[in-house]
Write a protein that holds these residues in place. Structure first.
Motif, PDB file in Angstrom:
ATOM      1  N   GLY A 181       0.806  -1.218   0.000  1.00 24.66           N
ATOM      2  CA  GLY A 181       0.000   0.000   0.000  1.00 24.66           C
ATOM      3  C   GLY A 181       0.841   1.271   0.000  1.00 24.66           C
ATOM      4  O   GLY A 181       1.823   1.386  -0.726  1.00 24.66           O
ATOM      5  N   SER A 189       4.667   0.987   0.436  1.00 26.55           N
ATOM      6  CA  SER A 189       5.270   0.502  -0.791  1.00 26.55           C
ATOM      7  C   SER A 189       5.285   1.610  -1.851  1.00 26.55           C
ATOM      8  O   SER A 189       6.265   1.782  -2.579  1.00 26.55           O
ATOM      9  N   ALA A 190       4.194   2.394  -1.893  1.00 22.10           N
ATOM     10  CA  ALA A 190       4.060   3.441  -2.918  1.00 22.10           C
ATOM     11  C   ALA A 190       4.661   4.772  -2.484  1.00 22.10           C
ATOM     12  O   ALA A 190       4.336   5.813  -3.037  1.00 22.10           O
ATOM     13  N   SER A 191       5.535   4.748  -1.473  1.00 24.78           N
ATOM     14  CA  SER A 191       6.275   5.976  -1.173  1.00 24.78           C
ATOM     15  C   SER A 191       7.722   5.598  -0.866  1.00 24.78           C
ATOM     16  O   SER A 191       8.383   5.012  -1.728  1.00 24.78           O
ATOM     17  N   GLY A 249       3.974  -5.137  -2.409  1.00 26.37           N
ATOM     18  CA  GLY A 249       3.109  -4.771  -3.523  1.00 26.37           C
ATOM     19  C   GLY A 249       2.267  -3.563  -3.228  1.00 26.37           C
ATOM     20  O   GLY A 249       2.191  -3.109  -2.083  1.00 26.37           O
ATOM     21  N   PHE A 250       1.628  -3.055  -4.245  1.00 31.50           N
ATOM     22  CA  PHE A 250       0.779  -1.873  -4.076  1.00 31.50           C
ATOM     23  C   PHE A 250      -0.625  -2.289  -3.628  1.00 31.50           C
ATOM     24  O   PHE A 250      -1.082  -1.929  -2.570  1.00 31.50           O
ATOM     25  N   ALA A 251      -1.297  -3.068  -4.431  1.00 34.45           N
ATOM     26  CA  ALA A 251      -2.677  -3.449  -4.128  1.00 34.45           C
ATOM     27  C   ALA A 251      -2.710  -4.846  -3.514  1.00 34.45           C
ATOM     28  O   ALA A 251      -1.851  -5.671  -3.796  1.00 34.45           O
ATOM     29  N   GLN A 292       3.858 -10.876  -6.071  1.00 35.60           N
ATOM     30  CA  GLN A 292       4.155  -9.883  -5.024  1.00 35.60           C
ATOM     31  C   GLN A 292       5.112 -10.386  -3.944  1.00 35.60           C
ATOM     32  O   GLN A 292       5.055  -9.935  -2.809  1.00 35.60           O
TER      33      GLN A 292
END
Lengths: 325, 284
Positions: free
Chosen positions: B206, B209-211, B228-230, B248
């Motif tokens: 989430g 991961s996305a930062s 992973g993101f999602a 992932q």
């Protein structure tokens, strides 16, 4: 006539009644002017009451209205000489994000926004406005291009989130979003972001690290969609309404939390009732924002962004002790 | 109720403390959740919480991680006393924080500080998945941002071990903003020519991961970590497609070009030392 929303039903019913009376009056030649006038007054009061007391969930519904203006609807009103530019130069072209160059009141700008479709066919092409990594990388490419040519960047945010899919993961959805956050932080040109519809999570934020962040009155911006929040917090996605109420996702809430700068007032009932007038309001806000940011040096713009985000959050201290019993 | 656990603020903490050691599996023997191999708990600890039979990497608490990497006696903790508020007045949030504080005996989902790794100075942030699944709210974002600023001030490399389910739902938009906040700080660190190493451990998903987790000068990961993101379930529902078994995982990310290297725990300190050594002579 624009599509009716759940909370607007009493308004629609009253409108129907008035129309019936009008046709009845014409058919039968009976004078019902007084009755109609009184109903029209009631209608006007009801409209004011409904639109001034919208719940967070009502706003979510307006933000999702199929006829709500999208990035591509606003662009012709706001900019001249717009040329859309495509591709990330790495993998492909993602139509869930549109970007390009144009003029804003005689000044060159770069415009980037998430783009959902207005019908099923277009939605499939645009992946319902949910970008893949190549979309974010295209956006970053255009931002870097804007920086090179000292053009301000205007981002219009409107997404249910970055696409959750196998291919997106394989190509580094996380990295694409994260990279945009870091690189937007360092842009030496003014960056103005406006949330025009839905602003869900990292997928929205990846176009959202601006010097100024504004929001249309009925748009929402959150760490997760109300449905997602409900399913995580209460394991029940049908509690989305409750999540919308408790998560503080509306423009007035976010203004109060210091997350956004200005709430752009919407035309009565929502932007979809009058895209031209809504565009004029966005235009006015953009002009004012840009005028302020233009006075700043490259270094000041970066520093302002740093200070802006550094301030966000809420915490406290326990005087060197662990808070527990 | 507040009780002074650290009445005196120690400048140097010897890590791991006896208290923290209680967090590793209890009992004389421990059964591996992966291969069911039974080991002496003592042996497992000595082996850095890695199963001797199948190399399953048990989750490590922040202090265990710091103890496994940072030279003894060199660690100074930052902002240990920073705690979350309830900015959205979310029902039950404060109670949940309280119960996690009791359970984990740490104040929030990240421990930050500085120390040395085989004599190389670093500023380090280590997330702890036992506290609210390592989720990032205001405190996690602020502590990491302050740690990055410390690294800038001291001109030392910044090292982060991530372990997080993502954003902290109960802090809503403010938790999302922590992604931006840590990113503006990382940009400054990068512009100063300072090294940033990200090591992703199980799980890193989430908003984390996305930062910061994904934008290290070096992106490393422990074996078989979920990254992973999602969420897998969300993806399965969205695309109705069977996902590969290793989807992932660290190995999946490595295969798809998202990681520099997967590093087993027993090689972590050595590899990090080498990377730090290679970057130790700063170009003027």
């Amino acid at each position: 006539m624009v599509g009716e929303l759940e909370f607007e039903r009493p308004i629609t019913e009253l409108k129907k009644k008035i129309a019936e009376l009008e046709s009845f009056m014409q058919e039968k030649g009976i004078d019902l002017t007084d009755e109609i006038r009184s109903l029209e007054e009631r209608l006007s009061a009801l409209q004011n009451d409904t639109y001034e007391n919208m719940t967070p969930w009502d706003r979510v519904l307006v933000a999702r209205h199929p006829e709500r203006p999208t990035t591509l609807d606003y662009i012709p009103y706001l900019f001249t000489d717009f040329i859309e530019l495509h591709g990330d130069r790495l993998f492909g072209e993602d139509q869930a994000i549109v970007g390009g160059i144009g003029m804003f009141h005689g000044q060159p700008v770069t415009v980037i926004g998430q783009q959902r479709g207005r019908d099923t066919k277009e939605n499939i092409r645009r992946n319902f406005g949910m970008p893949h990594p190549e979309g974010y990388r295209k956006a970053l490419r255009l931002m870097k291009q804007a920086e090179k040519f000292s053009r301000p960047i205007i981002c219009l945010l409107d997404t249910k989130g970055a696409f959750p899919g196998k291919s997106a993961e394989e190509r580094g959805q996380s990295e694409a979003i994260a990279r945009n956050l870091v690189e937007m932080a360092g842009l030496t040109v003014p960056v103005i972001c406006i949330i025009i519809g839905e602003g869900a999570s990292g997928g929205a934020l990846a176009l959202g690290v601006g010097n100024h962040v504004h929001m249309l009155e009925n748009s929402w911006y959150s760490v997760i969609s109300p449905e997602g929040a409900a399913s995580i917090l209460w394991k029940d996605s049908t509690k989305a309404k409750l999540a919308a109420e408790s998560m503080k996702i509306t423009a007035p809430d976010l203004k109060e939390l210091g997350v956004i700068d200005e709430v752009i007032e919407e035309v009565k009932g929502g932007a979809h009732h009058d895209a031209a007038e809504q565009s004029r309001r966005i235009d006015a806000c953009l002009q004012e924002s840009l005028a302020q940011l233009e006075k700043m040096s490259e270094q000041e713009l970066v520093e302002q962004r740093y200070e802006k985000y550094k301030k966000m959050g809420q915490f406290t201290f326990v005087n060197g002790s662990i808070a527990m019993n | 109720m507040l009780k002074d656990f650290f009445a005196k603020k120690k400048k140097y903490a010897t890590i791991p403390t006896e208290r923290m050691k209680q967090d590793v599996p209890e009992g004389l023997m421990t059964k591996c959740p992966e291969c069911k191999h039974i080991m002496y708990t003592k042996e497992l600890k000595k082996n850095l919480l890695v199963c001797q039979s199948c190399s399953y990497h048990y989750p490590m608490s922040s202090y265990e991680r710091i103890g496994s990497l940072i030279d003894e006696g060199s660690f100074t903790e930052y902002d240990q006393d920073m705690i979350s508020e309830n900015p959205l007045e979310f029902p039950g949030y404060l109670e949940k924080l309280d119960s996690d504080r009791k359970k984990t005996r740490i104040n929030e989902a990240v421990v930050t500080g500085d120390g040395t790794i085989n004599s190389h100075p670093v500023v380090i942030a280590v997330m702890d998945s036992r506290f609210r699944m390592g989720s990032m709210g205001s405190v996690v974002g602020e502590k990491i941002t302050r740690a990055i600023e410390k690294a800038i001030e001291k001109e030392t490399p910044f090292l982060i071990f991530t372990a997080s389910g993502g954003a902290r739902m109960q802090e809503g938009i403010l938790s999302l903003m922590q992604m931006a906040k840590t990113s503006v700080a990382l940009k400054k660190l990068s512009d100063r020519g300072l090294l940033f190493i990200s090591v992703m451990t199980h799980p890193t998903t989430g908003g984390v991961s996305a930062s910061f987790a994904s934008v290290g000068d070096f992106n490393f990961a422990e074996p078989r970590a979920l990254i992973g993101f999602a969420g897998r379930r969300v993806i399965e529902q969205t695309i109705r497609e069977d996902l590969p078994e290793d989807f992932q995982t660290s190995e999946f990310l490595l295969k798809h070009g998202q990681l520099d290297k997967v590093i087993p725990r027993d090689e972590m300190k050595e590899t990090l030392t080498t990377v730090l050594k290679i970057h130790s002579g700063r170009r003027e």
